[in-house]
Motif scaffolding. Sequence first.
Motif, short mmCIF file in Angstrom:
data_model
loop_
_atom_site.label_atom_id
_atom_site.label_comp_id
_atom_site.label_asym_id
_atom_site.label_seq_id
_atom_site.Cartn_x
_atom_site.Cartn_y
_atom_site.Cartn_z
N ASN A 266 0.84 -1.20 0.00
CA ASN A 266 0.00 0.00 0.00
C ASN A 266 0.88 1.25 0.00
OD1 ASN A 266 -2.28 1.63 0.22
ND2 ASN A 266 -2.27 1.55 2.47
N VAL A 267 1.51 1.53 -1.14
CA VAL A 267 2.45 2.66 -1.22
C VAL A 267 2.12 3.62 -2.36
CG1 VAL A 267 4.32 1.32 -0.17
CG2 VAL A 267 4.07 1.34 -2.67
N LYS A 268 1.12 3.29 -3.14
CA LYS A 268 0.85 4.06 -4.35
C LYS A 268 0.52 5.52 -4.06
CE LYS A 268 -1.84 3.67 -8.64
NZ LYS A 268 -2.89 2.89 -9.36
N HIS A 269 -0.11 5.78 -2.91
CA HIS A 269 -0.60 7.12 -2.59
C HIS A 269 0.47 8.01 -1.95
CE1 HIS A 269 -0.76 4.85 1.12
NE2 HIS A 269 -0.82 6.00 1.80
N LEU A 270 1.68 7.51 -1.74
CA LEU A 270 2.65 8.22 -0.90
C LEU A 270 3.44 9.30 -1.63
CD1 LEU A 270 4.13 5.23 1.16
CD2 LEU A 270 2.54 6.99 1.95
N ASN A 271 3.33 9.39 -2.96
CA ASN A 271 4.11 10.35 -3.75
C ASN A 271 5.61 10.12 -3.52
OD1 ASN A 271 4.61 12.50 -5.51
ND2 ASN A 271 4.48 14.05 -3.89
N LEU A 272 6.04 8.89 -3.80
CA LEU A 272 7.41 8.47 -3.51
C LEU A 272 8.45 9.29 -4.29
CD1 LEU A 272 6.82 4.60 -3.59
CD2 LEU A 272 7.02 6.06 -1.55
N GLU A 273 8.08 9.75 -5.46
CA GLU A 273 9.03 10.50 -6.28
C GLU A 273 9.51 11.76 -5.57
OE1 GLU A 273 6.16 9.32 -7.31
OE2 GLU A 273 6.69 7.87 -8.87
N ALA A 274 8.64 12.39 -4.80
CA ALA A 274 9.00 13.63 -4.11
C ALA A 274 10.12 13.42 -3.10
CB ALA A 274 7.78 14.23 -3.42
N ALA A 275 10.29 12.18 -2.65
CA ALA A 275 11.34 11.88 -1.66
C ALA A 275 12.51 11.14 -2.29
CB ALA A 275 10.74 11.05 -0.53
N ASN A 276 12.56 11.09 -3.63
CA ASN A 276 13.65 10.39 -4.33
C ASN A 276 13.77 8.95 -3.84
OD1 ASN A 276 15.85 10.04 -6.10
ND2 ASN A 276 17.33 10.52 -4.47
N ILE A 277 12.62 8.26 -3.78
CA ILE A 277 12.59 6.87 -3.34
C ILE A 277 12.48 5.99 -4.59
CG2 ILE A 277 11.30 5.14 -2.03
CD1 ILE A 277 10.32 7.44 -0.23
#
Length: 448
Positions: A266-277
């Motif tokens: 359940n990670v799709k909603h986290l906006n991972l790109e903004a944290a360079n993940i």
Amino acid sequence: MAKKYDVIILGGGNAGFAVSKTVQAAGKTVAIVENRDFGGTCPNRGCTPKKVLVAAAQALHEIEKSDAHCIDVGKPSLNWSALIRREKSMIAGIPDGMENLARERGDVFVGSAQFAGPNIVTVNGERLEGSHIVIATGSTPRPLSIEGAEHMITSEDILSEEQQPSEVVFVGGGVIAMEFSHVYARAGSKVTILEAMPTLLPHMEEGAVAALRQESARLGISIKTNVDVKTITKNGNRQTVTYMIDQEEYTIETDQVVNGAGRVANVKHLNLEAANIKHDQHAIEVDDHLRSVSNPSIWVCGDALVGPAQLSPVASYEGQIVGTNIVEGPISKPDYAAIPSGVYTVPALSTVGLTEKAAKQKGLSVKVTESDMSNWFSGKTYAETVAYAKVIIDEDSDHIVGAHMVGHHGEELIHIFAMAMRHNISAGDLKQDIFAFPTFSSDIKNLI
């Protein structure tokens, strides 16, 4: 201005709580973010309430065998709505209790978090900055791209639905589908499982899966593999599932269609790109210490971590590792080699370690002992309908590398095998141990 913390934990489930316990004890400031009920999936809408239903199915199983024990009983009748109410009453206090515990460990934020930078998340418009941020957001039912998929319910819905369906179809034959299919079948529902793969539970020991499938068929569960489900249409209170097998089209009408295809991170909603993940839309890439390979401030544990089994004890184990690595530096790595697990059908399928196929693929020279215990004294005493075991031993070291059981109290015995594996107890030493007799545990000597 962002609120600053040593550790921000995204998710109030087992993994997150394990992290919070370790870092708070070390004096770290903690924020815990949860967008649903504290405690997470397992205690609120997963393994804990599900086991209440499984226990009822187990009782029906014992009643089924009463004739063998010379006990004459009438045909049992399960009050499904009362069972669901019992299940709900047993877990009712968990979210509040877990939220109170969370508030003892740090600041609590109720809402959905999104990354706004390498060390920043936003929750309900508030900005939180953390030296370390832990992604422990759990899992969610796997979405299926089937026309009419919106008509399906999930395992979470089963745990709330007070009306028992007379007929139910599971799309997918994973662990969740197998477990609930046994509950439904023993309660009197007609059950069909439609699995896309050539076999059920493909990562588990083939012999154990075959034994479980045979028992499922004995219960009247219809299992179809190599299935391509095309459409699900709703017709009043009924639904029609259209599917293909070997280029032939079939339809089945049912009261209820359940998504039994498992769960995803359940990670799709986290906006991972903004944290360079670094991620591939499904899995966050981590190193051996469960730390993001692209952002050293980010850690991942529990069901949000793709690869290891999605199990509550594994989530807690990984959370402890992440907490330790935050406090002491990246020194701890998970070892998944001897983690027991179960498919809580009735009887259950229990497993630890390697399958025979996996052991041979690793190049091990193995001794394999496969046993049908239904005709053993213990099996006949309890009128077991299925009693299967396979134990795999590395011949060079005499260490157990895998054990797999169906029935025979395997959901308990599997822990003895796991402990032997974890603590390097040889098969020979285990065979020489003294067990109370007559017990199922005493049969272990004959399984190795």
